[in-house]
Design a protein around this motif. Structure first.
Motif, short mmCIF file in Angstrom:
data_model
loop_
_atom_site.label_atom_id
_atom_site.label_comp_id
_atom_site.label_asym_id
_atom_site.label_seq_id
_atom_site.Cartn_x
_atom_site.Cartn_y
_atom_site.Cartn_z
N GLU A 164 -5.20 34.09 2.20
CA GLU A 164 -3.96 33.30 2.18
C GLU A 164 -3.81 32.48 3.47
O GLU A 164 -3.37 31.33 3.44
N GLU A 165 -4.20 33.07 4.60
CA GLU A 165 -4.15 32.35 5.87
C GLU A 165 -5.13 31.17 5.87
O GLU A 165 -4.80 30.08 6.32
N ASP A 171 -6.14 29.57 3.26
CA ASP A 171 -5.59 28.57 2.35
C ASP A 171 -4.43 27.79 2.97
O ASP A 171 -4.31 26.59 2.76
N SER A 172 -3.59 28.46 3.76
CA SER A 172 -2.42 27.77 4.32
C SER A 172 -2.72 27.04 5.62
O SER A 172 -2.22 25.93 5.83
N ARG A 173 -3.54 27.63 6.49
CA ARG A 173 -3.81 27.03 7.80
C ARG A 173 -5.13 26.28 7.87
O ARG A 173 -5.39 25.56 8.82
N GLY A 174 -6.00 26.53 6.92
CA GLY A 174 -7.31 25.89 6.93
C GLY A 174 -8.40 26.76 7.51
O GLY A 174 -9.58 26.52 7.28
N GLU A 175 -8.01 27.77 8.26
CA GLU A 175 -9.00 28.67 8.85
C GLU A 175 -8.33 29.94 9.34
O GLU A 175 -7.13 30.02 9.47
N ALA A 176 -9.18 30.94 9.62
CA ALA A 176 -8.75 32.20 10.22
C ALA A 176 -9.87 32.64 11.15
O ALA A 176 -11.04 32.33 10.94
N TYR A 185 -13.07 23.24 12.84
CA TYR A 185 -12.67 24.57 13.27
C TYR A 185 -13.75 25.33 14.03
O TYR A 185 -13.48 26.38 14.60
N ASN A 198 -13.30 29.70 7.07
CA ASN A 198 -12.70 28.48 6.56
C ASN A 198 -13.43 28.05 5.30
O ASN A 198 -14.52 28.53 5.03
#
Length: 182
Positions: free
Chosen positions: A14-15, A17-22, A153, A158
């Motif tokens: 979910e992160e 998807d929302s931020r573009g990367e983790a 990133y 991502n």
């Protein structure tokens, strides 16, 4: 035994998807999961098998190593230890020798990798052949499996990483269900 680690991995997706990367270190939640017996080595074999299923156009020795890896890893029981250990050790040694080119840099030696998927097979076999692998090795293997380079990133979780993290979640859920049956 059911854990909450798959839900934590879904939050990573979910992160992404929302931020573009983790950050890759978000996968450290896997260390605790790998502490349970009979989880890390089957996971390592699963990652190795997934790496051999990628359709790359390879020739020569690399293609032969992919074929041998697929043959060795096909149909392994999820919870049992059906791995042909002598054949796995021989393949592991050949994989190490195949990509044993290094160059010196000011920070030390750097391994030159031409086939990342074969490195994943090599790392998976190393864990599977280990007598007592450490849970951090599983985290590192998962990070290597899921990471993706994107100029925006860098090396992180991502883009295509979401799919791979979800593959791990599905595998973990199935594995936990099989553990419950025994």
């Amino acid at each position: 035994m059911r854990t909450d680690v798959p839900e934590k991995l879904i939050k990573i997706v979910e992160e992404i998807d929302s931020r573009g990367e983790a950050n890759l270190t978000r996968l450290t939640v896997l260390k605790k999961w790998f502490e349970a017996p009979r989880r890390l080595q089957p996971f390592a074999l699963w990652v190795a098998a997934r790496a051999t299923s990628r359709k790359d156009k390879t020739k020569g020795e690399a293609a032969q190593l992919f074929a041998e890896s697929r043959s060795l890893l096909a149909g392994l029981d999820r919870l049992g230890d059906d791995l042909d250990r002598p054949a796995a050790r021989a393949l592991y040694d050949r994989l190490r020798m195949f990509q044993s080119e290094y160059r010196n840099d000011r920070w030390g030696q750097i391994r030159i990798v031409h086939h990342w998927q074969l490195v994943l097979v090599e790392k998976g076999l190393a864990i599977a052949l280990s007598g007592a692998p450490h849970p951090s090795e599983g985290y590192k293997l998962a990070a290597d499996y899921c990471q993706n380079y994107d100029p925006k990133y860098g090396n992180s979780l991502n883009g295509p990483s979401s799919t791979k993290v979800l593959e791990i979640v599905r595998w973990m859920s199935t594995h936990e269900a099989l553990e419950g049956e025994q």
